[in-house]
Write a protein that holds these residues in place. Structure first.
Motif, PDB file in Angstrom:
ATOM      1  N   ASN A   1      53.868  40.344  41.505  1.00  0.00           N
ATOM      2  CA  ASN A   1      53.958  39.220  40.567  1.00  0.00           C
ATOM      3  C   ASN A   1      53.018  38.101  41.003  1.00  0.00           C
ATOM      4  N   ALA A   2      51.859  37.967  40.319  1.00  0.00           N
ATOM      5  CA  ALA A   2      50.851  37.012  40.752  1.00  0.00           C
ATOM      6  C   ALA A   2      51.088  35.622  40.177  1.00  0.00           C
ATOM      7  N   GLY A   3      51.922  35.490  39.152  1.00  0.00           N
ATOM      8  CA  GLY A   3      52.144  34.183  38.541  1.00  0.00           C
ATOM      9  C   GLY A   3      51.027  33.869  37.557  1.00  0.00           C
ATOM     10  N   VAL A   4      50.405  32.703  37.722  1.00  0.00           N
ATOM     11  CA  VAL A   4      49.306  32.274  36.857  1.00  0.00           C
ATOM     12  C   VAL A   4      48.000  32.387  37.643  1.00  0.00           C
ATOM     13  N   THR A   5      47.068  33.141  37.098  1.00  0.00           N
ATOM     14  CA  THR A   5      45.771  33.292  37.752  1.00  0.00           C
ATOM     15  C   THR A   5      44.678  32.714  36.871  1.00  0.00           C
ATOM     16  N   GLN A   6      43.661  32.135  37.516  1.00  0.00           N
ATOM     17  CA  GLN A   6      42.545  31.527  36.799  1.00  0.00           C
ATOM     18  C   GLN A   6      41.228  32.000  37.396  1.00  0.00           C
ATOM     19  N   THR A   7      40.279  32.252  36.516  1.00  0.00           N
ATOM     20  CA  THR A   7      38.933  32.574  36.954  1.00  0.00           C
ATOM     21  C   THR A   7      37.928  31.860  36.073  1.00  0.00           C
ATOM     22  N   PRO A   8      36.782  31.441  36.632  1.00  0.00           N
ATOM     23  CA  PRO A   8      36.429  31.481  38.050  1.00  0.00           C
ATOM     24  C   PRO A   8      37.095  30.347  38.810  1.00  0.00           C
ATOM     25  N   LYS A   9      36.906  30.315  40.099  1.00  0.00           N
ATOM     26  CA  LYS A   9      37.436  29.216  40.907  1.00  0.00           C
ATOM     27  C   LYS A   9      36.523  28.007  40.839  1.00  0.00           C
ATOM     28  N   PHE A  10      35.228  28.273  40.705  1.00  0.00           N
ATOM     29  CA  PHE A  10      34.247  27.192  40.686  1.00  0.00           C
ATOM     30  C   PHE A  10      33.049  27.640  39.854  1.00  0.00           C
ATOM     31  N   ARG A  11      32.498  26.688  39.081  1.00  0.00           N
ATOM     32  CA  ARG A  11      31.348  27.032  38.252  1.00  0.00           C
ATOM     33  C   ARG A  11      30.504  25.785  38.051  1.00  0.00           C
ATOM     34  N   ILE A  12      29.185  26.004  38.079  1.00  0.00           N
ATOM     35  CA  ILE A  12      28.246  24.934  37.739  1.00  0.00           C
ATOM     36  C   ILE A  12      27.581  25.289  36.411  1.00  0.00           C
ATOM     37  N   THR A  24      45.507  33.916  32.972  1.00  0.00           N
ATOM     38  CA  THR A  24      46.421  35.020  32.731  1.00  0.00           C
ATOM     39  C   THR A  24      47.730  34.783  33.478  1.00  0.00           C
ATOM     40  N   GLN A  25      48.841  35.070  32.809  1.00  0.00           N
ATOM     41  CA  GLN A  25      50.138  34.975  33.490  1.00  0.00           C
ATOM     42  C   GLN A  25      50.891  36.291  33.308  1.00  0.00           C
ATOM     43  N   ASP A  26      51.624  36.671  34.350  1.00  0.00           N
ATOM     44  CA  ASP A  26      52.343  37.950  34.332  1.00  0.00           C
ATOM     45  C   ASP A  26      53.854  37.748  34.355  1.00  0.00           C
ATOM     46  N   MET A  27      54.296  36.591  33.893  1.00  0.00           N
ATOM     47  CA  MET A  27      55.729  36.272  33.908  1.00  0.00           C
ATOM     48  C   MET A  27      56.367  36.408  32.529  1.00  0.00           C
ATOM     49  N   ASN A  28      55.607  36.903  31.574  1.00  0.00           N
ATOM     50  CA  ASN A  28      56.085  37.076  30.204  1.00  0.00           C
ATOM     51  C   ASN A  28      56.531  35.749  29.585  1.00  0.00           C
ATOM     52  N   HIS A  29      55.827  34.680  29.961  1.00  0.00           N
ATOM     53  CA  HIS A  29      56.146  33.373  29.408  1.00  0.00           C
ATOM     54  C   HIS A  29      55.566  33.225  28.005  1.00  0.00           C
ATOM     55  N   ASN A  30      56.304  32.525  27.157  1.00  0.00           N
ATOM     56  CA  ASN A  30      55.825  32.296  25.800  1.00  0.00           C
ATOM     57  C   ASN A  30      54.842  31.130  25.723  1.00  0.00           C
TER      58      ASN A  30
END
Lengths: 116, 112
Positions: A1-12, A24-30
């Protein structure tokens, strides 16, 4: 269960470029949310979604677009990057079972964006 | 949008109790008050939530007066690891939609 993931971490980005911040979230949240946080400031809500296919504007939506085609994903699109969009972007999700938009939110680690 | 106001910063020492107050004059009838903690380079983390009177969990207490125009987060016996920014979140349903307003945040610094 990763929770909430975001990509990228840094961008210029260069002024006028476009990009999509992934969430992306894997908690089946609405409910899902996008915030921006400028240096030394609080979080401001950009957009939120209460379910697949449903989105609504927050406090600072100008210059951004979102879509919610699945429960898990809530990408944030910047079409014409501007220096004023330099910020840290946080995605969050909440269960969405109580009928209130303000629920306990679970935040991702953030994406740091620099527009030059 | 509902405006919330918090002190910009607070200093404390380890072992002391810290109370952080948030003012929210335009809170909506059905809204809850939520407090979050944020460490540098991390997303906010939920601490506690309440509607009225007093709520207590394993890390904090939340005091809300009858008029609900303010709330106070109480951290008992703080430690160095409690050094962080604390945000008060109040839901706002004005303007035809649900909009969430974070407070300005309070930077808590805990020293030995």
């Amino acid at each position: 269960n990763a929770g909430v993931t975001q990509t990228p971490k840094f961008r210029i980005l260069k002024i006028g470029q476009s990009m999509t911040l992934q969430c992306t979230q894997d908690m089946n949240h609405n409910y899902m949310y996008w915030y921006r946080q400028d240096p030394g400031m609080g979080l401001k809500l950009i957009y939120y979604s209460v379910g697949a296919g449903i989105t609504d504007k927050g406090e600072v939506p100008n210059g951004y677009n979102v879509s919610r085609s699945t429960t898990e994903d809530f990408p944030l699109r910047l079409e014409l990057a501007a220096p004023s969009q330099t910020s840290v972007y946080f995605c969050a999700s909440s269960p969405g079972t109580s009928g209130r938009v303000q629920e306990t939110q679970y935040f991702g680690p953030g994406t740091r964006l620099l527009v030059l | 949008l509902a405006k919330t106001t918090q002190p910009i910063s607070m200093d404390s020492y380890e072992g002391q109790e810290v109370n952080i107050t948030c003012s929210h004059n335009n809170i909506a009838t059905n809204d809850y008050i939520t407090w979050y903690q944020q460490f540098p380079s991390q997303g906010p983390r939920f601490i506690i939530q309440g509607y009225k009177t007093k709520v207590t969990n394993e890390v904090a207490s939340l005091f809300i007066p009858a008029d609900r125009k303010s709330s106070t987060l109480s951290l008992p016996r703080v430690s160095l690891s409690d050094t962080a920014v604390y945000y008060c979140l109040v839901g706002d349903i004005t303007g035809g939609g649900n909009k969430l307003t974070f407070g300005t945040g309070t930077q808590l610094k805990v020293e030995l």
